[in-house]
Each structure stands twice: as structure tokens, then as C-alpha cells.
Scaffold this motif. Structure first.
Motif, PDB file in Angstrom:
ATOM      1  N   VAL A 261     176.034 -22.375  38.663  1.00 19.63           N
ATOM      2  CA  VAL A 261     176.057 -23.995  38.523  1.00 19.63           C
ATOM      3  C   VAL A 261     176.740 -24.427  37.333  1.00 19.63           C
ATOM      4  O   VAL A 261     176.812 -23.580  36.279  1.00 19.63           O
ATOM      5  N   SER A 262     177.584 -25.360  37.314  1.00 19.20           N
ATOM      6  CA  SER A 262     178.690 -25.693  36.153  1.00 19.20           C
ATOM      7  C   SER A 262     178.479 -27.282  36.119  1.00 19.20           C
ATOM      8  O   SER A 262     178.266 -28.055  36.773  1.00 19.20           O
ATOM      9  N   SER A 263     178.578 -27.441  34.801  1.00 17.30           N
ATOM     10  CA  SER A 263     178.490 -28.885  34.210  1.00 17.30           C
ATOM     11  C   SER A 263     179.874 -29.415  33.728  1.00 17.30           C
ATOM     12  O   SER A 263     180.696 -28.359  33.159  1.00 17.30           O
ATOM     13  N   LEU A 264     179.966 -30.427  33.710  1.00 15.25           N
ATOM     14  CA  LEU A 264     181.459 -31.372  33.195  1.00 15.25           C
ATOM     15  C   LEU A 264     180.588 -32.505  32.479  1.00 15.25           C
ATOM     16  O   LEU A 264     180.042 -33.449  32.968  1.00 15.25           O
ATOM     17  N   VAL A 265     180.708 -32.433  30.971  1.00 11.86           N
ATOM     18  CA  VAL A 265     179.949 -33.388  30.283  1.00 11.86           C
ATOM     19  C   VAL A 265     180.885 -34.341  29.515  1.00 11.86           C
ATOM     20  O   VAL A 265     181.637 -33.946  29.239  1.00 11.86           O
ATOM     21  N   ALA A 266     180.555 -35.606  29.819  1.00 14.32           N
ATOM     22  CA  ALA A 266     181.318 -36.609  29.260  1.00 14.32           C
ATOM     23  C   ALA A 266     181.049 -36.742  27.652  1.00 14.32           C
ATOM     24  O   ALA A 266     179.890 -36.523  27.128  1.00 14.32           O
ATOM     25  N   ILE A 267     182.266 -36.838  26.890  1.00 20.36           N
ATOM     26  CA  ILE A 267     182.053 -36.945  25.354  1.00 20.36           C
ATOM     27  C   ILE A 267     182.978 -37.984  24.734  1.00 20.36           C
ATOM     28  O   ILE A 267     184.274 -37.930  25.167  1.00 20.36           O
ATOM     29  N   ASN A 268     182.640 -38.877  24.059  1.00 22.02           N
ATOM     30  CA  ASN A 268     183.591 -39.674  23.323  1.00 22.02           C
ATOM     31  C   ASN A 268     184.495 -38.947  22.427  1.00 22.02           C
ATOM     32  O   ASN A 268     184.035 -38.015  21.707  1.00 22.02           O
ATOM     33  N   HIS A 269     185.809 -39.236  22.372  1.00 25.83           N
ATOM     34  CA  HIS A 269     186.721 -38.703  21.501  1.00 25.83           C
ATOM     35  C   HIS A 269     186.436 -38.584  19.986  1.00 25.83           C
ATOM     36  O   HIS A 269     186.533 -37.495  19.650  1.00 25.83           O
ATOM     37  N   SER A 270     185.744 -39.809  19.510  1.00 29.35           N
ATOM     38  CA  SER A 270     185.287 -39.874  18.104  1.00 29.35           C
ATOM     39  C   SER A 270     184.172 -38.798  17.936  1.00 29.35           C
ATOM     40  O   SER A 270     184.085 -38.318  16.692  1.00 29.35           O
ATOM     41  N   GLU A 271     183.323 -38.597  18.853  1.00 29.51           N
ATOM     42  CA  GLU A 271     182.323 -37.472  18.695  1.00 29.51           C
ATOM     43  C   GLU A 271     182.799 -35.933  18.935  1.00 29.51           C
ATOM     44  O   GLU A 271     182.430 -35.247  18.292  1.00 29.51           O
ATOM     45  N   PHE A 272     183.787 -36.020  19.893  1.00 31.81           N
ATOM     46  CA  PHE A 272     184.435 -34.648  20.254  1.00 31.81           C
ATOM     47  C   PHE A 272     184.981 -33.804  18.854  1.00 31.81           C
ATOM     48  O   PHE A 272     184.691 -32.806  18.650  1.00 31.81           O
ATOM     49  N   ILE A 273     185.668 -34.781  18.044  1.00 31.71           N
ATOM     50  CA  ILE A 273     186.484 -34.053  16.796  1.00 31.71           C
ATOM     51  C   ILE A 273     185.587 -33.658  15.874  1.00 31.71           C
ATOM     52  O   ILE A 273     185.960 -32.912  15.003  1.00 31.71           O
ATOM     53  N   LYS A 274     184.280 -34.227  16.084  1.00 37.00           N
ATOM     54  CA  LYS A 274     183.530 -33.862  14.831  1.00 37.00           C
ATOM     55  C   LYS A 274     182.714 -32.596  15.203  1.00 37.00           C
ATOM     56  O   LYS A 274     181.906 -32.088  14.325  1.00 37.00           O
TER      57      LYS A 274
END
Length: 322
Positions: A261-274
Motif C-alpha cells: 500500500v502506498s500513499s501520496l499525501v498533500a502538503i502546502n509548500h509553506s508547511e513542507f519547508i518547515k
């Protein structure tokens, strides 16, 4: 996310990112970057991602509902997966089991789109965001699984708990998962956050309502994968249901022991860089990095008015489970 917890056009051609993670640039709401947290590398495009997912029996594609880039990427990934494995099915949170017959009739050209939308009370963003997926599946004669639990039953579980299921006729009971794993403190804590009061009856029932979605979607995916026509399932689902490999993710794994099972999770760029690399790895198997959507409420009074409306809708009384 649920009744209980609240959680466009562009002239610019859609772009797929192929830059180092530190240099991700997202100019429009159609731009996104695909990121593999295990090797800390940007995945060049959806074709490359499909190759990496070739040995996954289930792909859970998390979304921020109505985000243009995410819905574009969902279509691109479904196309790429189909090109390398045409025995693929599309599973969707956006339809529930009571609507499967209508969905099948539409795919078989027995009814038109407007009738499908009206009779299923399709999500408001169906035409802009989910139509492309369904039409691709229809064109390629792929199965589309109406995976979710009916909202009216979920609402009643939220009021009465799992005991509500005991009073259902078999025809209605079959629209929800047969088995529920209720001992999941980590997921329960993430659902309630600092407002968690796990010992209260109301909190337990609200948690069971969330599980009704997760368990039913997981069971629907599993049943489709066990059919003779499907080797791979891509499931579209709200981000919360699969983050940190909890919720629907964990329930699919329970039912498909030994399968990937694999997931592709969404994340806002502003959160990603933190996030640290360890945090990114914990979030999901792959990440899709997107621009933050506009702030939902600038005025607290507007937000409170919307919460009041949703609370009113979710408090409609249900018939007794007995």
C-alpha cells in the motif's frame, strides 16, 4: 473532513516540477511538486511516479478538496498508471456504496451526467474536479468504486455509536464495513488534538463515525482488489484519512496483509519547508507539494456562522438503533 470536524481557470500551461526540493517554485494553483521523502528527491513527473508505484496494489491519493493542482495530478497519475497496468480500478471517497448502481449505470451509458449528479447529490466541485477522473475511467471502461459509507448512517453513528449498526436491516448494514478496529489512540488523538476527551461518550461516537468512513473505504478497496479484473486500485480521499499512514491507510493494510500500500499525501509548500526529513517520511510514502489555498475565513463571525450551520445539519435526529 466530516460533518463533525471542519477542517479555476488559468492561461498558464500546467507544469510538473523537476527541481531540488529547496528550490521548489509554485507560481499558479496548477503547479505541484512530487516528492519522495525516502530518498529526499523530487520525482520528475507522474510517469516517473507511476513507475515507482508499479508494485503497489493500492495507491491512496490524498487531497485538499477543490485544490486544482491536486486534482490535475490525480488525473495525470491515473493515466500514467493505466498506461503501464490497464487492470486498474478507480476508487473514490466522493461516492458512497448506496450510489454504486447509479454510478455503474452512468459508466454503461444508461443515464446521463446530469441525472448522475442530481441523484447522487454529487459534491459541488464534481464538474470541475472529479468529472475528468470519472470520464477517463468511462472512456477506458475501468471500474469506479463508490467506496464510502452513506453520510446519513455516519451521522447516526456519530449520535448513537456503533450500537446503531445493530438496528439496521441487512440491506442497509451492507453499506458499511463489517469490521471496525476501534482501539487506535494515536489516530483518535490526531482527530481531536488538544480538545481530545476520549472518555466522553460523545467523543467516542464522533470517533466511531470517522472510522465508519475509513473502515468502509478500506473494505471497498479490498473487495475490488480481490476481483478478477483488478490488479491495482487508485483511491482518491481527503488528506486526513491517510496522513501518517493512519485511518484508511492502516485499515487497508490490515485487510491486505502482504500486499503493498502506498500513499501520496498533500502538503502546502509553506508547511513542507518547515518539516524535517524525518517528519516528511512519517507523513506519507510520497508527498505532493502545492500552493496554499486562500484563507477560508478572515472574519471570525463568518467562521462561527458556518460552524453553526454545519452543527445544525449534523444534529438532525436519527431513528433509534433499536
Amino acid at each position: 473532513m466530516s460533518l463533525f470536524f471542519l477542517s479555476a481557470c488559468s492561461a498558464t500551461p500546467p507544469k510538473e516540477q523537476a527541481t531540488p526540493s529547496a528550490d521548489i517554485q509554485l507560481q499558479t494553483y496548477y503547479d505541484y511538486a512530487l516528492y519522495n521523502p525516502n530518498d529526499q528527491q523530487i520525482v520528475e513527473n507522474t510517469q516517473s511516479l507511476a513507475k515507482q508505484l508499479a508494485d503497489s496494489q493500492v495507491i491512496l491519493f490524498g487531497e485538499y478538496h477543490s485544490h486544482p493542482a491536486i486534482h490535475l495530478a490525480q488525473l495525470r497519475l491515473l493515466e500514467a498508471l493505466y498506461q503501464q497496468q490497464n487492470q486498474i480500478s478507480l476508487s473514490m471517497e466522493q461516492f458512497n456504496r448506496s450510489q454504486q448502481a447509479l454510478l455503474d449505470s452512468y459508466l454503461a451509458n444508461e443515464i446521463g451526467e446530469e441525472w448522475l449528479i442530481k441523484q447522487t447529490k454529487a459534491w459541488d466541485n464534481y464538474r470541475s474536479d472529479y468529472r475528468p477522473l470519472v470520464e477517463f475511467a468511462k472512456d477506458k471502461q475501468l471500474t469506479v468504486v463508490a467506496a464510502n459509507a452513506p453520510r446519513e448512517h455516519v451521522r447516526c453513528i456519530g449520535q448513537q455509536g456503533l450500537g446503531y449498526l445493530e438496528g439496521l436491516e441487512e440491506s442497509e448494514r451492507s453499506k458499511l464495513a463489517q469490521d471496525f478496529t476501534t482501539n487506535d489512540p494515536a489516530y483518535q488523538q490526531r482527530l481531536f488534538g488538544n480538545a481530545h476527551h476520549g472518555d466522553s461518550e460523545q467523543s467516542k461516537n464522533h470517533f466511531f463515525a470517522m472510522l465508519a468512513w475509513d473502515e468502509t473505504m478500506a473494505e471497498s478497496i479490498t473487495l475490488q482488489l480481490q476481483s478478477q479484473t483488478t490488479q491495482q486500485v487508485m483511491h482518491t480521499v481527503g488528506n486526513f484519512h491517510i496522513e501518517q499512514r493512519q485511518g484508511t491507510y492502516s485499515r487497508v493494510e490490515q485487510r491486505l496483509e502482504g500486499k503493498k500500500v502506498s500513499s501520496l499525501v498533500a502538503i502546502n509548500h509553506s508547511e513542507f519547508i518547515k518539516l524535517s526529513e524525518q517528519q516528511k517520511q512519517a507523513l506519507g510514502d510520497y508527498l505532493i507539494v502545492v500552493k496554499s489555498l486562500p484563507v477560508r475565513y478572515q472574519n471570525k463571525a463568518n467562521q462561527q456562522a458556518e460552524f453553526k450551520h454545519i452543527k445544525k445539519q449534523s444534529s438532525k435526529q436519527c431513528k433509534s438503533a433499536n
